[in-house]
Write an enzyme that holds these catalytic residues in place. Structure first.
Site, short mmCIF file in Angstrom:
data_model
loop_
_atom_site.label_atom_id
_atom_site.label_comp_id
_atom_site.label_asym_id
_atom_site.label_seq_id
_atom_site.Cartn_x
_atom_site.Cartn_y
_atom_site.Cartn_z
NE ARG A 23 -1.46 -1.44 3.71
CZ ARG A 23 -1.68 -1.35 5.04
NH1 ARG A 23 -2.88 -1.02 5.48
NH2 ARG A 23 -0.70 -1.57 5.87
CD GLU A 28 5.68 6.14 15.87
OE1 GLU A 28 6.82 6.20 16.41
OE2 GLU A 28 4.73 5.51 16.37
CD GLN A 47 3.27 30.39 13.36
OE1 GLN A 47 3.06 31.23 14.23
NE2 GLN A 47 3.91 30.69 12.25
CB ALA A 48 2.19 23.54 12.05
CG ASN A 49 5.42 28.15 10.18
OD1 ASN A 49 4.31 28.56 10.49
ND2 ASN A 49 6.52 28.50 10.82
NE ARG A 59 11.25 28.92 1.03
CZ ARG A 59 10.30 29.77 0.70
NH1 ARG A 59 10.07 30.83 1.47
NH2 ARG A 59 9.56 29.58 -0.39
CG HIS A 62 15.10 33.19 8.44
ND1 HIS A 62 14.25 32.48 7.62
CD2 HIS A 62 15.53 34.25 7.69
CE1 HIS A 62 14.16 33.07 6.44
NE2 HIS A 62 14.93 34.15 6.45
CE LYS A 72 12.88 28.73 12.86
NZ LYS A 72 13.57 29.41 11.73
CG HIS A 119 16.48 26.69 10.10
ND1 HIS A 119 15.25 26.82 9.50
CD2 HIS A 119 16.95 25.46 9.74
CE1 HIS A 119 14.97 25.72 8.83
NE2 HIS A 119 15.99 24.89 8.94
CE1 TYR A 132 11.07 26.25 8.06
CE2 TYR A 132 9.07 25.79 6.84
CZ TYR A 132 10.34 26.31 6.89
OH TYR A 132 10.89 26.89 5.77
CD GLU A 143 10.88 35.25 13.94
OE1 GLU A 143 11.82 34.71 13.31
OE2 GLU A 143 10.24 34.68 14.84
CG ASP A 170 16.51 35.53 3.55
OD1 ASP A 170 16.24 36.02 4.65
OD2 ASP A 170 15.96 34.50 3.12
#
Length: 202
Positions: A23, A28, A47-49, A59, A62, A72, A119, A132, A143, A170
């Site tokens: 399948r 996990e 928070q989830a991004n 990117r 940061h 993170k 990061h 993230y 930030e 950046d």
């Protein structure tokens, strides 16, 4: 899953065990209890991004003010990125150094990046999709960024990334030396105090 500390203190590579059959696959990719055993405190997700990037997109670098900063937990759910963890904590024994982990949809590794660390990642494929989990909501006033091409940091971008693409934010970010001179960077002492406070809340 296997959890391995990277050469930058307070950052970890997480390799899940994958189960395959006719399948498809199951794994996990995040286990709060296993991470708590490693960190000494539970990761409180606020928070989830998700980002989707063209090949060559960079990117970062940061980071956020400590405290509370933003820990993170990062994985690539599609495609591949090379993820960089940079020690920008003034006074750290590894200040200015970095480590990297390949995140892709084959091995499905993740990285944990503690508060106060820098990061960055570069997309190695088109439509590289990164998810993230973070411990604090985004707060633009707290930030900050560093230029990922800063020679003093010396990130090495692999040739398979192709032409590198940066946002104006950046590319205009200060160097490590400039950020340090202006007092923008977190300190090793403040980060250690924050980690200790998190462990006491356990």
């Amino acid at each position: 899953m296997q959890i391995r500390e990277l050469s930058i203190p307070d950052s970890y590579e997480i390799t899940p065990k994958q189960f395959s059959d006719g399948r498809g696959e199951f794994l996990e990719w995040f286990r709060s209890d296993r991470l708590e055993e490693t960190l000494g405190h539970r990761l409180e997700i606020a928070q989830a991004n998700t980002s989707v990037s063209r090949r060559g997109s960079v990117r970062g670098i940061h980071f956020a003010d400590v405290p509370p900063s933003q820990a993170k937990y990062v994985t690539a759910v599609r495609g591949a990125v090379l993820d960089y963890i940079i020690d920008i904590r003034v006074g750290s024994p590894t200040f200015g150094l970095w480590d990297s982990v390949l995140l892709d949809d084959t091995d499905r590794r993740a990285v944990y990046i503690a508060e106060g660390l820098g990061h960055c990642f570069v997309a190695l494929t088109d439509d590289a999709t990164v998810s993230y989990l973070v411990t604090a909501p985004f707060n633009p006033s707290r930030e900050h960024g560093l230029n990922p091409f800063d020679a003093d940091i010396g990130l090495v971008f692999p040739p398979e990334a192709g032409e590198l693409l940066l946002s104006p934010k950046d590319s205009d970010a200060p160097s490590l030396a400039e950020a340090s001179a202006s007092g923008l960077l977190p300190t090793w002492a403040a980060a250690r105090a924050h980690y200790a406070e998190l462990n006491e809340r356990k």
